[in-house]
Write a protein that holds these residues in place. Structure first.
Motif, mmCIF file in Angstrom:
data_model
loop_
_atom_site.group_PDB
_atom_site.id
_atom_site.type_symbol
_atom_site.label_atom_id
_atom_site.label_comp_id
_atom_site.label_asym_id
_atom_site.label_seq_id
_atom_site.Cartn_x
_atom_site.Cartn_y
_atom_site.Cartn_z
ATOM 1 N N GLY A 44 0.813 -1.213 0.000
ATOM 2 C CA GLY A 44 0.000 0.000 0.000
ATOM 3 C C GLY A 44 0.844 1.259 0.000
ATOM 4 N N LEU A 45 1.920 1.256 0.770
ATOM 5 C CA LEU A 45 2.804 2.419 0.784
ATOM 6 C C LEU A 45 3.500 2.601 -0.556
ATOM 7 C CD1 LEU A 45 4.389 2.071 4.336
ATOM 8 C CD2 LEU A 45 2.636 3.686 3.585
ATOM 9 N N ASP A 46 3.855 1.493 -1.193
ATOM 10 C CA ASP A 46 4.475 1.567 -2.514
ATOM 11 C C ASP A 46 3.493 2.129 -3.544
ATOM 12 O OD1 ASP A 46 6.578 1.209 -4.346
ATOM 13 O OD2 ASP A 46 5.778 -0.733 -4.963
ATOM 14 N N GLU A 47 2.233 1.727 -3.464
ATOM 15 C CA GLU A 47 1.234 2.249 -4.393
ATOM 16 C C GLU A 47 0.973 3.733 -4.152
ATOM 17 O OE1 GLU A 47 -2.036 -0.414 -3.942
ATOM 18 O OE2 GLU A 47 -1.079 -1.976 -5.137
ATOM 19 N N LYS A 53 -3.553 6.316 -5.451
ATOM 20 C CA LYS A 53 -4.059 6.588 -4.108
ATOM 21 C C LYS A 53 -5.163 5.637 -3.668
ATOM 22 C CE LYS A 53 -2.776 11.391 -3.965
ATOM 23 N NZ LYS A 53 -3.193 12.755 -3.746
ATOM 24 N N ARG A 54 -6.100 5.339 -4.544
ATOM 25 C CA ARG A 54 -7.236 4.520 -4.134
ATOM 26 C C ARG A 54 -6.796 3.123 -3.693
ATOM 27 N NH1 ARG A 54 -13.017 3.974 -7.122
ATOM 28 N NH2 ARG A 54 -13.892 2.508 -5.654
ATOM 29 N N ARG A 55 -6.001 2.451 -4.522
ATOM 30 C CA ARG A 55 -5.514 1.114 -4.152
ATOM 31 C C ARG A 55 -4.596 1.176 -2.943
ATOM 32 N NH1 ARG A 55 -3.770 -2.210 -9.381
ATOM 33 N NH2 ARG A 55 -1.835 -1.214 -8.803
ATOM 34 N N GLY A 56 -3.826 2.258 -2.812
ATOM 35 C CA GLY A 56 -2.947 2.404 -1.666
ATOM 36 C C GLY A 56 -3.706 2.490 -0.364
#
Length: 79
Positions: A44-47, A53-56
Motif C-alpha cells: 500500500g505504501l508503494d502504491e 491513491k485509491r488502491r494504496g
C-alpha cells in the motif's frame, strides 16, 4: 527498498503458510498474519508512492484489518 521488503515478507508468509498446511500445526499462524499485514502495508505504501491513491488506501485499510485479526488471534490463543 520497499520492493526488497515486500519480497522478504512474501517469502516469510509463503513459508509459514506452507509449514502450517504441510504439518497441520497452526502454531505459527499469528506470526504469518503479522507478516501478511506488513506485506500488504508495504504494498500500500508503494502504491501511494507511485500515485495510485485509491488502491494504496485500500491496501493500508486491509493491512490494519489483518493486523486486528492477528492481535485477536494472539489474545484468544490457548495458553
Amino acid at each position: 527498498m520497499l520492493k526488497k521488503i515486500r519480497i522478504i515478507l512474501g517469502i516469510v508468509v509463503i513459508l509459514l503458510a506452507g509449514f502450517g498446511l504441510i504439518t497441520k500445526n497452526f502454531v505459527a499462524q499469528p506470526i504469518m498474519m503479522l507478516s501478511l499485514s506488513a506485506f500488504i502495508l508495504a504494498g500500500g505504501l508503494d502504491e501511494l508512492k507511485q500515485g495510485i491513491k485509491r488502491r494504496g488506501y485500500i491496501s493500508i485499510f486491509l493491512a490494519v484489518f489483518v493486523l486486528a485479526v492477528a492481535i485477536q488471534t494472539f489474545l484468544n490463543s490457548p495458553k
